[in-house]
Design a protein around this motif. Sequence first.
Motif, short mmCIF file in Angstrom:
data_model
loop_
_atom_site.label_atom_id
_atom_site.label_comp_id
_atom_site.label_asym_id
_atom_site.label_seq_id
_atom_site.Cartn_x
_atom_site.Cartn_y
_atom_site.Cartn_z
N ALA A 148 0.82 -1.22 0.00
CA ALA A 148 0.00 0.00 0.00
C ALA A 148 0.85 1.26 0.00
O ALA A 148 0.52 2.24 -0.67
N TRP A 149 1.95 1.25 0.74
CA TRP A 149 2.77 2.46 0.84
C TRP A 149 3.69 2.64 -0.36
O TRP A 149 4.25 3.73 -0.55
N THR A 150 3.86 1.61 -1.20
CA THR A 150 4.65 1.75 -2.42
C THR A 150 3.76 1.97 -3.63
O THR A 150 4.25 2.02 -4.75
N THR A 151 2.47 2.11 -3.42
CA THR A 151 1.53 2.36 -4.50
C THR A 151 1.41 3.87 -4.70
O THR A 151 1.28 4.63 -3.75
N ARG A 152 1.45 4.27 -5.96
CA ARG A 152 1.33 5.70 -6.29
C ARG A 152 -0.15 6.09 -6.25
O ARG A 152 -1.00 5.39 -6.76
N ILE A 153 -0.43 7.21 -5.62
CA ILE A 153 -1.80 7.73 -5.52
C ILE A 153 -1.80 9.16 -6.04
O ILE A 153 -0.90 9.94 -5.72
N TRP A 154 -2.80 9.48 -6.85
CA TRP A 154 -2.93 10.84 -7.35
C TRP A 154 -4.40 11.21 -7.49
O TRP A 154 -5.27 10.35 -7.51
N VAL A 155 -4.64 12.52 -7.57
CA VAL A 155 -5.99 13.05 -7.69
C VAL A 155 -6.13 13.66 -9.08
O VAL A 155 -5.31 14.48 -9.49
N GLU A 156 -7.17 13.24 -9.78
CA GLU A 156 -7.47 13.81 -11.10
C GLU A 156 -8.15 15.16 -10.92
O GLU A 156 -8.66 15.47 -9.83
N PRO A 157 -8.18 15.98 -11.97
CA PRO A 157 -8.84 17.29 -11.86
C PRO A 157 -10.32 17.21 -11.47
O PRO A 157 -10.83 18.15 -10.86
N ASP A 158 -10.98 16.10 -11.79
CA ASP A 158 -12.39 15.99 -11.42
C ASP A 158 -12.58 15.56 -9.97
O ASP A 158 -13.70 15.40 -9.49
N GLY A 159 -11.47 15.38 -9.24
CA GLY A 159 -11.55 15.05 -7.82
C GLY A 159 -11.47 13.56 -7.50
O GLY A 159 -11.43 13.19 -6.34
N THR A 160 -11.43 12.70 -8.52
CA THR A 160 -11.33 11.27 -8.26
C THR A 160 -9.90 10.90 -7.91
O THR A 160 -8.95 11.51 -8.40
N VAL A 161 -9.76 9.92 -7.04
CA VAL A 161 -8.45 9.48 -6.58
C VAL A 161 -8.13 8.15 -7.27
O VAL A 161 -8.95 7.24 -7.30
N TRP A 162 -6.93 8.06 -7.79
CA TRP A 162 -6.49 6.88 -8.54
C TRP A 162 -5.23 6.31 -7.91
O TRP A 162 -4.48 7.02 -7.22
N SER A 163 -4.99 5.02 -8.18
CA SER A 163 -3.78 4.38 -7.68
C SER A 163 -3.21 3.45 -8.75
O SER A 163 -3.92 2.97 -9.62
N LYS A 164 -1.91 3.23 -8.63
CA LYS A 164 -1.21 2.30 -9.52
C LYS A 164 0.05 1.84 -8.80
O LYS A 164 0.78 2.65 -8.25
N SER A 165 0.29 0.55 -8.82
CA SER A 165 1.48 0.03 -8.15
C SER A 165 2.74 0.40 -8.92
O SER A 165 2.72 0.65 -10.12
N THR A 166 3.84 0.43 -8.19
CA THR A 166 5.13 0.83 -8.75
C THR A 166 6.08 -0.37 -8.78
O THR A 166 5.73 -1.47 -8.35
N LYS A 167 7.28 -0.12 -9.25
CA LYS A 167 8.30 -1.17 -9.25
C LYS A 167 8.65 -1.59 -7.82
O LYS A 167 8.97 -2.75 -7.58
#
Length: 174
Positions: A78-97
């Motif tokens: 969970a802590w190595t997963t990238r999290i970002w917020v889109e302009p519409d306010g939705t939060v997305w995640s994607k795992s990293t290396k």
Amino acid sequence: MSGLVNALAIAAVVVLVVVRQFRAQQIGAGRRWWLLPVILAVVALREPGIVDAHHRTESVVLLGAELLIGLATGAGWAWTTRIWVEPDGTVWSKSTKASVTVWVVGIALRVGLFALGVALGVHQDSSALLVALAATLLVRSGTLVWRAQSVAPTSGGGTAYGDPVVRPARKERV
């Protein structure tokens, strides 16, 4: 449920999770993120062979270590997963290396525990692995939802009519 069915369930869940973790996914706090881990835990705990009757102490220690590894893997993932917020306010995640590294270390530790159990003569059922997988997914999902809530934009005070859209203020001309 037989050991073969448990092993197939574990393999299916791991493949599903690994494939999905490298695609961007929207994180929603309203989702039932805890449902799959709870189902896996219930299926695993229904089996009587989770603790070896002939080596009860060693089996419980191995199960506890398996759970600790599962919890640590879930937190690390969970802590190595990238999290970002889109302009519409939705939060997305994607795992990293780094998430791959967490998975590889977690699997290596589990293989080491299994080898230790074999060396001690402890009968190890797939239920212990299923419970640890449930713990991994529960901690990972819960941590991601918590992280998503901390980065999600809060809905500020809207207009008198509750319009959350922020409109630019007009510049006054002098």
